[in-house]
Design a protein around this motif. Sequence first.
Motif, short mmCIF file in Angstrom:
data_model
loop_
_atom_site.label_atom_id
_atom_site.label_comp_id
_atom_site.label_asym_id
_atom_site.label_seq_id
_atom_site.Cartn_x
_atom_site.Cartn_y
_atom_site.Cartn_z
N LEU A 87 0.84 -1.20 0.00
CA LEU A 87 0.00 0.00 0.00
C LEU A 87 0.87 1.25 0.00
O LEU A 87 0.64 2.18 -0.78
CB LEU A 87 -0.92 -0.01 1.22
N GLU A 90 2.63 1.69 -3.40
CA GLU A 90 1.71 2.01 -4.49
C GLU A 90 1.16 3.43 -4.36
O GLU A 90 1.01 4.13 -5.37
CB GLU A 90 0.58 0.98 -4.54
N LEU A 91 0.86 3.86 -3.14
CA LEU A 91 0.40 5.24 -2.96
C LEU A 91 1.49 6.23 -3.36
O LEU A 91 1.21 7.27 -3.97
CB LEU A 91 -0.05 5.47 -1.52
N TYR A 129 -5.96 2.26 -1.46
CA TYR A 129 -5.43 2.01 -2.80
C TYR A 129 -6.47 2.32 -3.86
O TYR A 129 -6.22 3.06 -4.81
CB TYR A 129 -4.98 0.55 -2.90
#
Length: 230
Positions: A87, A90-91, A129
């Motif tokens: 997470l 990806e953020l 996400y």
Amino acid sequence: MDNTVRLVKPEAMIFDMDGTLFQTETLLLPAHNKLFDILREEGHYEGETPDEELVLSCLGMLLPDIWKKVIPDGTPEAHARANELLLQLELEGLENEEAVLYPKVKETLEELHRRGVRLFVASNGLEQYVKGIAEARGIMPLFEGVYSAGEHGTATKVDLVRLLLDTHGVKTAWMVGDRSSDVEAGKGNGQTVIGCRYAGFGGTEELKGSDVIIDAFEQLLTLYDQAKEA
């Protein structure tokens, strides 16, 4: 586009996120190596970084099921840490302009919204996400609701879509997605399923049971225009 079925115009369309709206590999693959480097550094993982194709083949699954397949010998602590790192990475990656939606997604959603179609997202991903992608790529205002398994704790996408339909009083919808879980979610709730073939993550059996299969996202507009009134 495979279309031998005469569709009925829906009240709403429900979209999967990964492999349907969002080109997940443009975000996931840059994070992939970093994630396993950190897991090794922290002592949660040993050995080579799993093959990228293995990770991509798991898209659409719930996160616990992904780690069971990608890190089958991992401890519960390793899987929990992988959740956190994925997470986070990806953020951070959403700030990179190379993490993109599929071609014509935003324009097609805007046109459907103008035509009065109620738009929703139903994803097996984490809440931050899924909503993070919609916010970062400027499509969040188009959706009446963005639902994720991470937020609602649903065991299957069938359950997640049922919750969405019941909460918003939706009677007729097209479930639009690229994986078997999307087909199951649509059919399990008595709705039409539009299978998306352009991502290429799943095998040939993934979309079995779809009412129509499309090869480009913008084909939804043609399907909608050709569909008969309810």
